[in-house]
Design a protein around this motif. Sequence first.
Motif, PDB file in Angstrom:
ATOM      1  N   ARG A 133       0.836  -1.208   0.000  1.00 22.24           N
ATOM      2  CA  ARG A 133       0.000   0.000   0.000  1.00 22.24           C
ATOM      3  C   ARG A 133       0.876   1.264   0.000  1.00 22.24           C
ATOM      4  NH1 ARG A 133      -4.778   0.715   4.462  1.00 22.24           N
ATOM      5  NH2 ARG A 133      -5.046   2.939   4.177  1.00 22.24           N
ATOM      6  N   ARG A 148      -2.561   3.375  -7.493  1.00 20.88           N
ATOM      7  CA  ARG A 148      -2.347   4.126  -6.236  1.00 20.88           C
ATOM      8  C   ARG A 148      -3.428   3.806  -5.212  1.00 20.88           C
ATOM      9  NH1 ARG A 148       2.512   4.904  -8.298  1.00 20.88           N
ATOM     10  NH2 ARG A 148       2.602   6.456  -9.935  1.00 20.88           N
ATOM     11  N   THR A 149      -4.642   3.524  -5.694  1.00 22.67           N
ATOM     12  CA  THR A 149      -5.757   3.263  -4.767  1.00 22.67           C
ATOM     13  C   THR A 149      -6.149   1.786  -4.753  1.00 22.67           C
ATOM     14  OG1 THR A 149      -7.333   3.805  -6.530  1.00 22.67           O
ATOM     15  CG2 THR A 149      -6.737   5.587  -5.011  1.00 22.67           C
ATOM     16  N   VAL A 165      -6.739  -0.191  -1.253  1.00 27.84           N
ATOM     17  CA  VAL A 165      -7.946   0.154  -0.467  1.00 27.84           C
ATOM     18  C   VAL A 165      -9.210  -0.287  -1.189  1.00 27.84           C
ATOM     19  CG1 VAL A 165      -7.133   1.967   1.074  1.00 27.84           C
ATOM     20  CG2 VAL A 165      -7.761   2.560  -1.240  1.00 27.84           C
ATOM     21  N   ARG A 166      -9.237  -0.158  -2.508  1.00 24.81           N
ATOM     22  CA  ARG A 166     -10.417  -0.630  -3.256  1.00 24.81           C
ATOM     23  C   ARG A 166     -10.556  -2.139  -3.117  1.00 24.81           C
ATOM     24  NH1 ARG A 166      -9.542  -0.512  -8.242  1.00 24.81           N
ATOM     25  NH2 ARG A 166      -7.558   0.586  -8.443  1.00 24.81           N
TER      26      ARG A 166
END
Length: 387
Positions: A7, A252-253, A256-257
């Motif tokens: 992450r 980048r996300t 979390v997704r």
Amino acid sequence: MDRLSDRTRLIASATRRGRGRRPVSPPIERASTLLSDQVADMRDDSLGPVYGIDGTASQAALREAVADLEGTKHCWLTPSGLSAVTVPILALTRPGDEVITTDAVYGPVRRFLTRHLASRGVTTRFHAPDASVEHIMALRTERTRLILIESPASLTFEMTDVPTLAAAARAQDVLTVMDNTWAAGLAFKPLAHGVDVSIQALTKYAAGHSDLLLGSVCASDPAVAKAIGTTVEDLGLCVSPDDAWLALRGLRTLPVRYAEQARSAFKVAEWLSARPDVARVFHPALPGDPGHPIWFRDYTGGASILGVVLNGGDARAAEAFLEALTLFGLGYSWGGFESLATHETPQLAFRNAAPNLEGPLLRLHIGLEDPADLIADLEQAFAALRA
Ligand SMILES: Cc1ncc(COP(=O)(O)O)c(C=O)c1O
């Protein structure tokens, strides 16, 4: 960097890129032609690519980020997830070779194996989706060159004991290629578990927004990596800088997704499992799923797709149920932010042995909506079906 979690690393690869005043994201450089100042510079590889087919800034940054995620230095991009599977197979097999894979392999890959590859003298043997490593290795002959692993497999999500299979294959000089799209490079690390080539359909979780097609191929061994690289070069494969930029933004996300969608999918799977209108839910993160022990041992995340077998009913019932849904899109693919639903029973007919199911097989992809709203939507669709 080595001690950081995925992450953090996926974000640090943006903030630690370059020096001086600069944008967080690399530029989108659209180019077939790249100009040089002097003739000698045109032959100097250290100055970067001279032609767009080798990729510009966004493709280079995406390759680096995916390679880092997969735990290697060698990564190639391909124009789709499907080509990410076909390219290493083309690179690593020769006429007369044999490939072994699961009967539940992604349908278009099966089509490639039985149509294109077979016409070039490379044959495929299919193993039962729930076969043990012993059963898979028992299919090996002196012609077996490569085992294509898809775990969890498509639609019915059977798990393979990948570390054991990779070690057994290596001991017999058989290469392993794994479609790791389900784990998104996060929840399972094929290369660290002894697999030779890890591929992903970046179309799914990395892109995350259902707006592009892209694949990645990663390998650790320099000779295997070279064979893949020359095949990409020989076939003239390249991907657009815009698509690479979007996939890089998605990365980048991604953690979390992925985690949020896995949490929601688990809630939906648990809810569906307890319903009398559902015969079975295929989802290895669910305790009770036949693949759960392997998933629990090897995986750190659960993904967002479920196979749902209705308790009785025919294709018309499946279609009525899908059309009663208001929050799920009727569309193929998965990994995007939006929930999707499909009727998959027709796909099972392509297998050598279709599973014996109690009713129609649906696939649900759980997006980033509130899972309580998705459950309410499913509940009203079941009510509509009963009425
Ligand atoms: C397991 C798996 N691998 C590969 C692919 C192919 O990806 P793409 O649609 O980018 O060709 C898919 C697509 O659904 C898939 O489900």
